[in-house]
Design a protein around this motif. Structure first.
Motif, PDB file in Angstrom:
ATOM      1  N   GLN A   5       8.382  -3.814   1.781  1.00 56.05           N
ATOM      2  CA  GLN A   5       7.127  -3.130   2.096  1.00 56.05           C
ATOM      3  C   GLN A   5       6.107  -3.305   0.975  1.00 56.05           C
ATOM      4  OE1 GLN A   5       6.458  -1.256   5.056  1.00 56.05           O
ATOM      5  NE2 GLN A   5       4.373  -1.272   4.308  1.00 56.05           N
ATOM      6  N   ILE A   6       6.571  -3.297  -0.253  1.00 51.92           N
ATOM      7  CA  ILE A   6       5.655  -3.444  -1.385  1.00 51.92           C
ATOM      8  C   ILE A   6       5.320  -4.908  -1.662  1.00 51.92           C
ATOM      9  CG2 ILE A   6       5.450  -3.135  -3.881  1.00 51.92           C
ATOM     10  CD1 ILE A   6       7.048  -0.553  -3.565  1.00 51.92           C
ATOM     11  N   GLY A   7       6.313  -5.779  -1.591  1.00 57.97           N
ATOM     12  CA  GLY A   7       6.098  -7.158  -2.024  1.00 57.97           C
ATOM     13  C   GLY A   7       5.754  -8.152  -0.938  1.00 57.97           C
ATOM     14  N   PHE A   8       6.229  -7.935   0.283  1.00 58.89           N
ATOM     15  CA  PHE A   8       6.072  -8.945   1.324  1.00 58.89           C
ATOM     16  C   PHE A   8       5.047  -8.562   2.386  1.00 58.89           C
ATOM     17  CE2 PHE A   8       7.585 -10.896   5.349  1.00 58.89           C
ATOM     18  CZ  PHE A   8       7.406 -12.227   5.002  1.00 58.89           C
ATOM     19  N   VAL A   9       5.089  -7.325   2.848  1.00 56.99           N
ATOM     20  CA  VAL A   9       4.247  -6.883   3.957  1.00 56.99           C
ATOM     21  C   VAL A   9       2.749  -7.023   3.681  1.00 56.99           C
ATOM     22  CG1 VAL A   9       3.601  -4.844   5.317  1.00 56.99           C
ATOM     23  CG2 VAL A   9       5.990  -5.435   5.011  1.00 56.99           C
ATOM     24  N   PRO A  10       2.251  -6.716   2.479  1.00 55.13           N
ATOM     25  CA  PRO A  10       0.806  -6.885   2.262  1.00 55.13           C
ATOM     26  C   PRO A  10       0.317  -8.328   2.411  1.00 55.13           C
ATOM     27  CG  PRO A  10       1.723  -5.492   0.564  1.00 55.13           C
ATOM     28  CD  PRO A  10       2.878  -6.046   1.346  1.00 55.13           C
ATOM     29  N   ASN A  11       1.205  -9.281   2.317  1.00 55.83           N
ATOM     30  CA  ASN A  11       0.825 -10.686   2.421  1.00 55.83           C
ATOM     31  C   ASN A  11       0.940 -11.247   3.828  1.00 55.83           C
ATOM     32  OD1 ASN A  11       0.412 -10.799  -0.394  1.00 55.83           O
ATOM     33  ND2 ASN A  11       2.610 -11.035  -0.692  1.00 55.83           N
ATOM     34  N   LEU A  27      -1.152  -9.699  11.018  1.00 54.03           N
ATOM     35  CA  LEU A  27      -1.509 -10.236  12.320  1.00 54.03           C
ATOM     36  C   LEU A  27      -2.811  -9.540  12.687  1.00 54.03           C
ATOM     37  CD1 LEU A  27      -0.625 -11.994  14.715  1.00 54.03           C
ATOM     38  CD2 LEU A  27       0.549  -9.999  15.615  1.00 54.03           C
ATOM     39  N   LEU A  28      -3.899 -10.294  12.718  1.00 60.38           N
ATOM     40  CA  LEU A  28      -5.255  -9.737  12.799  1.00 60.38           C
ATOM     41  C   LEU A  28      -5.418  -8.793  11.609  1.00 60.38           C
ATOM     42  CD1 LEU A  28      -5.634  -9.183  16.640  1.00 60.38           C
ATOM     43  CD2 LEU A  28      -6.511 -11.079  15.296  1.00 60.38           C
ATOM     44  N   GLY A  29      -5.540  -7.498  11.804  1.00 59.66           N
ATOM     45  CA  GLY A  29      -5.641  -6.575  10.679  1.00 59.66           C
ATOM     46  C   GLY A  29      -4.405  -5.708  10.536  1.00 59.66           C
ATOM     47  N   GLY A  30      -3.425  -5.899  11.402  1.00 66.93           N
ATOM     48  CA  GLY A  30      -2.246  -5.047  11.408  1.00 66.93           C
ATOM     49  C   GLY A  30      -1.149  -5.551  10.499  1.00 66.93           C
ATOM     50  N   ARG A  31      -0.467  -4.616   9.892  1.00 65.02           N
ATOM     51  CA  ARG A  31       0.658  -4.935   9.022  1.00 65.02           C
ATOM     52  C   ARG A  31       1.878  -4.146   9.487  1.00 65.02           C
ATOM     53  NH1 ARG A  31      -3.190  -6.861   6.437  1.00 65.02           N
ATOM     54  NH2 ARG A  31      -3.491  -7.658   4.396  1.00 65.02           N
TER      55      ARG A  31
END
Length: 186
Positions: free
Chosen positions: A24-30, A33-37
């Motif tokens: 959640q900290i290292g991978f998800v911000p990168n 899909l459109l603006g959704g994470r």
């Protein structure tokens, strides 16, 4: 016969929480899909609370939601509140664990993630962190739900594979010799 090993379940939940927190900290911000994470805190709550204890579900939901709130830029406490309610609801349903019934778990998770993301999107719109209803729902909530379902599917498949019981006879310690039982002491 399904045996519920609470020690194994707790260890698995802690390992899953650590792995998903790091992602959640290292991978998800990168990955967007459109603006959704993806919301891996929701994935954790669903995996732990489905078939879990009704007493521990609000604690898991609150801790996961608080982590999500502190790791992101949304209103502090909003996701904690939402996931506390969702965790209690999932545990109170009395369904089987994710690893035991993969298809039913995914089928149940899809409306849950849509509901959570739409409620979160509407509230961030009301608070003023989103510019429009289209942005909140169609650029954040729906793509985020797609990523949540994908993440849940991956985690559920891994959980179902890792907790599958060993089948067959002779899977004990001495299976190298071809027999599980020994006549040594007779």
């Amino acid at each position: 016969m399904i045996v519920n090993d609470s020690g194994k379940n707790k260890r698995l939940a802690i390992i899953l929480a650590i792995v998903l927190a790091i992602l959640q900290i290292g991978f998800v911000p990168n990955v967007a899909l459109l603006g959704g994470r993806a919301n891996l805190a929701l994935v954790l709550v669903a995996c732990v609370c489905l078939g879990g204890s009704v007493k521990m579900a609000p604690v898991v939901g609150f801790a996961s939601g608080a982590f999500y709130d502190l790791a992101g830029s949304g209103p502090i406490g909003l996701m904690a509140l939402i996931l506390t309610i969702v965790g209690f609801g999932l545990a109170a349903m009395g369904r089987s664990r994710v690893a035991d019934d993969l298809v039913a778990s995914i089928t149940l998770f899809i409306p849950v993630t849509l509901l959570v993301n739409v409620v979160y999107g509407i509230i961030i719109l009301i608070v003023g962190q989103s510019s429009s209803l289209v942005d909140a729902l169609f650029f954040r909530a729906l793509p985020g739900s797609v990523l949540d379902v994908l993440a849940f599917f991956i985690v559920a498949v891994i959980l179902s594979r890792s907790s599958a019981p060993a089948s067959g006879f002779g899977k004990g310690k001495s299976s190298r010799r071809g027999a599980r039982f020994s006549t040594k002491g007779l």
